[in-house]
Design a protein around this motif. Sequence first.
Motif, PDB file in Angstrom:
ATOM      1  N   ARG A   6       7.941   5.529   6.037  1.00 38.30           N
ATOM      2  CA  ARG A   6       7.604   6.778   5.354  1.00 38.30           C
ATOM      3  C   ARG A   6       8.830   7.275   4.606  1.00 38.30           C
ATOM      4  O   ARG A   6       9.912   7.416   5.178  1.00 38.30           O
ATOM      5  CB  ARG A   6       7.130   7.823   6.362  1.00 38.30           C
ATOM      6  CG  ARG A   6       6.505   9.056   5.712  1.00 38.30           C
ATOM      7  CD  ARG A   6       5.817   9.913   6.741  1.00 38.30           C
ATOM      8  NE  ARG A   6       5.146  11.048   6.123  1.00 38.30           N
ATOM      9  CZ  ARG A   6       4.334  11.860   6.769  1.00 38.30           C
ATOM     10  NH1 ARG A   6       4.093  11.652   8.053  1.00 38.30           N
ATOM     11  NH2 ARG A   6       3.765  12.879   6.143  1.00 38.30           N
ATOM     12  N   TYR A   7       8.672   7.499   3.307  1.00 34.50           N
ATOM     13  CA  TYR A   7       9.757   7.997   2.463  1.00 34.50           C
ATOM     14  C   TYR A   7       9.254   9.199   1.683  1.00 34.50           C
ATOM     15  O   TYR A   7       8.223   9.136   1.019  1.00 34.50           O
ATOM     16  CB  TYR A   7      10.214   6.928   1.458  1.00 34.50           C
ATOM     17  CG  TYR A   7      10.765   5.673   2.086  1.00 34.50           C
ATOM     18  CD1 TYR A   7      12.049   5.642   2.638  1.00 34.50           C
ATOM     19  CD2 TYR A   7      10.010   4.509   2.125  1.00 34.50           C
ATOM     20  CE1 TYR A   7      12.550   4.488   3.216  1.00 34.50           C
ATOM     21  CE2 TYR A   7      10.502   3.348   2.691  1.00 34.50           C
ATOM     22  CZ  TYR A   7      11.770   3.344   3.240  1.00 34.50           C
ATOM     23  OH  TYR A   7      12.260   2.199   3.807  1.00 34.50           O
ATOM     24  N   VAL A   8      10.005  10.293   1.741  1.00 40.27           N
ATOM     25  CA  VAL A   8       9.708  11.506   0.971  1.00 40.27           C
ATOM     26  C   VAL A   8       8.220  11.879   1.093  1.00 40.27           C
ATOM     27  O   VAL A   8       7.507  12.072   0.111  1.00 40.27           O
ATOM     28  CB  VAL A   8      10.098  11.349  -0.521  1.00 40.27           C
ATOM     29  CG1 VAL A   8      10.160  12.725  -1.198  1.00 40.27           C
ATOM     30  CG2 VAL A   8      11.420  10.642  -0.670  1.00 40.27           C
ATOM     31  N   ASP A   9       7.759  11.925   2.331  1.00 42.39           N
ATOM     32  CA  ASP A   9       6.399  12.364   2.657  1.00 42.39           C
ATOM     33  C   ASP A   9       5.298  11.434   2.145  1.00 42.39           C
ATOM     34  O   ASP A   9       4.133  11.824   2.058  1.00 42.39           O
ATOM     35  CB  ASP A   9       6.139  13.786   2.159  1.00 42.39           C
ATOM     36  CG  ASP A   9       5.065  14.475   3.015  1.00 42.39           C
ATOM     37  OD1 ASP A   9       5.009  14.198   4.226  1.00 42.39           O
ATOM     38  OD2 ASP A   9       4.284  15.264   2.455  1.00 42.39           O
ATOM     39  N   ASN A  10       5.653  10.204   1.774  1.00 40.15           N
ATOM     40  CA  ASN A  10       4.647   9.208   1.408  1.00 40.15           C
ATOM     41  C   ASN A  10       4.845   7.956   2.250  1.00 40.15           C
ATOM     42  O   ASN A  10       5.978   7.588   2.570  1.00 40.15           O
ATOM     43  CB  ASN A  10       4.736   8.836  -0.077  1.00 40.15           C
ATOM     44  CG  ASN A  10       4.067   9.852  -0.964  1.00 40.15           C
ATOM     45  OD1 ASN A  10       2.918  10.232  -0.737  1.00 40.15           O
ATOM     46  ND2 ASN A  10       4.778  10.328  -1.973  1.00 40.15           N
ATOM     47  N   TYR A  11       3.736   7.314   2.590  1.00 40.15           N
ATOM     48  CA  TYR A  11       3.793   6.048   3.312  1.00 40.15           C
ATOM     49  C   TYR A  11       3.861   4.879   2.330  1.00 40.15           C
ATOM     50  O   TYR A  11       3.261   4.913   1.257  1.00 40.15           O
ATOM     51  CB  TYR A  11       2.538   5.857   4.165  1.00 40.15           C
ATOM     52  CG  TYR A  11       2.456   6.683   5.413  1.00 40.15           C
ATOM     53  CD1 TYR A  11       3.283   6.414   6.502  1.00 40.15           C
ATOM     54  CD2 TYR A  11       1.523   7.714   5.526  1.00 40.15           C
ATOM     55  CE1 TYR A  11       3.194   7.163   7.668  1.00 40.15           C
ATOM     56  CE2 TYR A  11       1.423   8.468   6.689  1.00 40.15           C
ATOM     57  CZ  TYR A  11       2.262   8.191   7.751  1.00 40.15           C
ATOM     58  OH  TYR A  11       2.170   8.928   8.895  1.00 40.15           O
ATOM     59  N   ALA A  14       0.851  -1.187   0.000  1.00 39.76           N
ATOM     60  CA  ALA A  14       0.000   0.000   0.000  1.00 39.76           C
ATOM     61  C   ALA A  14       0.887   1.238   0.000  1.00 39.76           C
ATOM     62  O   ALA A  14       2.000   1.214   0.539  1.00 39.76           O
ATOM     63  CB  ALA A  14      -0.911   0.008   1.231  1.00 39.76           C
ATOM     64  N   THR A  15       0.404   2.293  -0.603  1.00 41.03           N
ATOM     65  CA  THR A  15       1.167   3.540  -0.614  1.00 41.03           C
ATOM     66  C   THR A  15       0.220   4.731  -0.674  1.00 41.03           C
ATOM     67  O   THR A  15      -0.922   4.608  -1.144  1.00 41.03           O
ATOM     68  CB  THR A  15       2.142   3.601  -1.816  1.00 41.03           C
ATOM     69  OG1 THR A  15       2.907   4.799  -1.740  1.00 41.03           O
ATOM     70  CG2 THR A  15       1.396   3.569  -3.141  1.00 41.03           C
ATOM     71  N   THR A  16       0.708   5.875  -0.230  1.00 39.70           N
ATOM     72  CA  THR A  16      -0.069   7.115  -0.331  1.00 39.70           C
ATOM     73  C   THR A  16       0.383   7.948  -1.526  1.00 39.70           C
ATOM     74  O   THR A  16      -0.192   9.013  -1.770  1.00 39.70           O
ATOM     75  CB  THR A  16       0.078   7.956   0.951  1.00 39.70           C
ATOM     76  OG1 THR A  16       1.472   8.213   1.195  1.00 39.70           O
ATOM     77  CG2 THR A  16      -0.512   7.233   2.145  1.00 39.70           C
ATOM     78  N   ARG A  17       1.379   7.497  -2.271  1.00 44.16           N
ATOM     79  CA  ARG A  17       1.774   8.283  -3.452  1.00 44.16           C
ATOM     80  C   ARG A  17       0.751   8.095  -4.568  1.00 44.16           C
ATOM     81  O   ARG A  17      -0.004   7.123  -4.597  1.00 44.16           O
ATOM     82  CB  ARG A  17       3.180   7.902  -3.915  1.00 44.16           C
ATOM     83  CG  ARG A  17       3.314   6.590  -4.637  1.00 44.16           C
ATOM     84  CD  ARG A  17       4.598   6.594  -5.469  1.00 44.16           C
ATOM     85  NE  ARG A  17       4.926   5.294  -6.030  1.00 44.16           N
ATOM     86  CZ  ARG A  17       4.340   4.779  -7.103  1.00 44.16           C
ATOM     87  NH1 ARG A  17       3.342   5.409  -7.711  1.00 44.16           N
ATOM     88  NH2 ARG A  17       4.727   3.591  -7.560  1.00 44.16           N
ATOM     89  N   SER A  18       0.752   9.020  -5.508  1.00 42.80           N
ATOM     90  CA  SER A  18      -0.189   8.959  -6.623  1.00 42.80           C
ATOM     91  C   SER A  18       0.199   7.853  -7.599  1.00 42.80           C
ATOM     92  O   SER A  18       1.399   7.586  -7.788  1.00 42.80           O
ATOM     93  CB  SER A  18      -0.222  10.296  -7.367  1.00 42.80           C
ATOM     94  OG  SER A  18      -0.621  11.329  -6.505  1.00 42.80           O
TER      95      SER A  18
END
Length: 203
Positions: A76-81, A39-43
């Motif tokens: 968390r990497y570069v403001d994304n989970y 799962a990720t929060t990046r687009s």
Amino acid sequence: MKREKGLLIVLSGPSGVGKGTVCGALRQHDTDIKYSVSATTRSPREGEQNGINYFFKSKEEFEKMIEEGEMLEYARYVDNYYGTPRAYVTEMIEKGYDVILEIEVQGALQVKESFPEGVFIFLMPPSLNELRSRIEGRGTETGDLIESRMTVARDEIELMDKYDYVVENDEVELAVERIKSIVTAENCKKDRLIHQYKQLAEE
């Protein structure tokens, strides 16, 4: 006899050791092994599909999953989970499938805390010089970043004793055969099968 439960196989090791390459080759050999979708929060990037490349979540959705204990591991990497949802892994294992996670060392240690019955495999480079050559061969990192990765790699190798197995990635095909042998042996362990066979005897 169909197995009641599958295995959770965790493959990790230093950056540049070839985890992705080995997992890709393993996938071609054994189509029964399921690969966990992160799962990720990046687009989403062009061509990426939800549930295939990643489970795409909002920051709020991801943080709720963390709070409710739904992540096996996350970072968390570069403001994304980024992380591994517990539900997908559990569902596949309960259906009798083996599931493999290809994750970094710190993530693997998080998984071990919550899923100690997993099979933990440390992918080892033939040497630190070879590891450096592989990282340099990417052509994507500065000298300072390469040195930083090498420092982290030495620290991660010190954590090898936290794993069940060590596989040297000298040649990809050999590494794949070693991992397949480990999975076969683990699936034949008495402790994983005794409940099923006791039921059979009772019948």
